[in-house]
Design a protein around this motif. Sequence first.
Motif, mmCIF file in Angstrom:
data_model
loop_
_atom_site.group_PDB
_atom_site.id
_atom_site.type_symbol
_atom_site.label_atom_id
_atom_site.label_comp_id
_atom_site.label_asym_id
_atom_site.label_seq_id
_atom_site.Cartn_x
_atom_site.Cartn_y
_atom_site.Cartn_z
ATOM 1 N N ARG A 102 -3.647 8.607 -0.544
ATOM 2 C CA ARG A 102 -2.218 8.943 -0.479
ATOM 3 C C ARG A 102 -1.349 7.693 -0.484
ATOM 4 N N PHE A 103 -1.950 6.545 -0.291
ATOM 5 C CA PHE A 103 -1.237 5.301 -0.034
ATOM 6 C C PHE A 103 -1.018 4.496 -1.321
ATOM 7 N N ASN A 104 0.192 3.962 -1.498
ATOM 8 C CA ASN A 104 0.496 3.050 -2.602
ATOM 9 C C ASN A 104 1.453 1.965 -2.127
ATOM 10 N N VAL A 105 1.297 0.779 -2.682
ATOM 11 C CA VAL A 105 2.299 -0.272 -2.537
ATOM 12 C C VAL A 105 2.783 -0.648 -3.926
ATOM 13 N N ILE A 106 4.080 -0.577 -4.112
ATOM 14 C CA ILE A 106 4.730 -1.079 -5.318
ATOM 15 C C ILE A 106 5.502 -2.319 -4.884
ATOM 16 N N THR A 107 5.170 -3.469 -5.451
ATOM 17 C CA THR A 107 5.790 -4.700 -4.964
ATOM 18 C C THR A 107 6.560 -5.420 -6.054
ATOM 19 N N GLN A 108 7.685 -5.984 -5.657
ATOM 20 C CA GLN A 108 8.448 -6.884 -6.512
ATOM 21 C C GLN A 108 7.970 -8.327 -6.337
ATOM 22 N N ASN A 109 7.101 -8.554 -5.375
ATOM 23 C CA ASN A 109 6.696 -9.919 -5.035
ATOM 24 C C ASN A 109 5.645 -10.447 -6.001
ATOM 25 N N ILE A 110 5.732 -11.733 -6.291
ATOM 26 C CA ILE A 110 4.768 -12.390 -7.177
ATOM 27 C C ILE A 110 3.948 -13.410 -6.408
ATOM 28 N N ASP A 111 3.969 -13.328 -5.068
ATOM 29 C CA ASP A 111 3.367 -14.373 -4.239
ATOM 30 C C ASP A 111 1.890 -14.160 -3.920
ATOM 31 N N ASN A 112 1.331 -12.986 -4.292
ATOM 32 C CA ASN A 112 -0.094 -12.695 -4.126
ATOM 33 C C ASN A 112 -0.509 -12.465 -2.672
ATOM 34 N N LEU A 113 0.437 -12.380 -1.748
ATOM 35 C CA LEU A 113 0.069 -12.229 -0.339
ATOM 36 C C LEU A 113 -0.502 -10.844 -0.040
ATOM 37 N N HIS A 114 -0.042 -9.818 -0.737
ATOM 38 C CA HIS A 114 -0.636 -8.497 -0.537
ATOM 39 C C HIS A 114 -2.120 -8.521 -0.876
ATOM 40 N N GLN A 115 -2.461 -9.115 -2.004
ATOM 41 C CA GLN A 115 -3.864 -9.165 -2.409
ATOM 42 C C GLN A 115 -4.673 -10.035 -1.460
ATOM 43 N N ARG A 116 -4.116 -11.140 -1.024
ATOM 44 C CA ARG A 116 -4.838 -12.025 -0.109
ATOM 45 C C ARG A 116 -5.055 -11.387 1.261
ATOM 46 N N SER A 117 -4.208 -10.440 1.628
ATOM 47 C CA SER A 117 -4.384 -9.741 2.907
ATOM 48 C C SER A 117 -5.507 -8.712 2.840
ATOM 49 N N GLY A 118 -5.945 -8.380 1.626
ATOM 50 C CA GLY A 118 -7.000 -7.390 1.456
ATOM 51 C C GLY A 118 -6.520 -6.047 0.946
ATOM 52 N N LEU A 119 -5.242 -5.915 0.650
ATOM 53 C CA LEU A 119 -4.710 -4.659 0.138
ATOM 54 C C LEU A 119 -5.294 -4.369 -1.245
ATOM 55 N N GLN A 120 -5.613 -3.110 -1.507
ATOM 56 C CA GLN A 120 -6.274 -2.731 -2.752
ATOM 57 C C GLN A 120 -5.323 -2.094 -3.760
ATOM 58 N N ASN A 121 -4.519 -1.157 -3.319
ATOM 59 C CA ASN A 121 -3.741 -0.329 -4.247
ATOM 60 C C ASN A 121 -2.332 -0.890 -4.398
#
Length: 271
Positions: A102-121
């Motif tokens: 059910r979970f999604n993140v749509i990001t305007q950020n280009i800093d890659n911190l979501h991916q580095r935190s371990g977020l998948q979607n």
Amino acid sequence: MEALKDVIQEALNIKKRNKVTFLTGAGISSASGIPTYRGTDGIWIKGSKHYKPESFGTFEHFSKNADEVWQYTFFRKKMFAEANPNEAHYKLVRLEELLKDRFNVITQNIDNLHQRSGLQNVYEIHGNLREMRCASECTKDIYEIPKSIPLKEIDEDLTYEESKLLVCPECGDHTRPNILWFDEFYNERIFKLHTTLKIAKNSGLLIILGSSGATNLPNRLVQQTLQYGGHVIDVNLEDNGFTNNFSDKKRFHSYRGTALDFLNLFESILT
């Protein structure tokens, strides 16, 4: 606050169009030490070494000053590399574990911190600084930015040898960072235009975290969720473009505080 809790609880209990989507902007990364774009010390306020954003943040400027734009890109990559995901990033990872598909993140950020935190979607609607593509679009291929090029200080230029690594292997033209500039348009292939609009349509709850609402697609996503019966919660420290555009809608709600405070509240309701 109780009314906001009721809205969240209602959205969590619906069976159809029940996705929970987080729309993140630069504000969520400010606690990691990365300047926002339009704050008083923001990237688009201060500009680069020589130019203000209305000129250097465009493909037109890149086409005339490719080496300078690439130098500034490696300066920004250095800024991002020296930052670490903060508690709000990791809290989203926890919520992804709880909400699953059910979970999604749509990001305007280009800093890659979501991916580095371990977020998948994660859907990156403004691109990222991990990748590059041919500036003349001779191919649809996307390449990794060479890791052999060292990150730069603001006044440290690219060498000739480094510049040679930033050419398209197909046609020999310049490559460009795989990001969206001010004079460009959203599309599906790179910026997931239709995919994210569909996600917004199927979201019973869309939560804005640290975005000022100054660009087109984020506003369309909010409009899409509201149009199809979902609720939107704007989590920001102050009023913004979303407030101006949607505060008259009954399913648009505001939370004035930090992203982390809201995410802690959301987790307590979810669990």
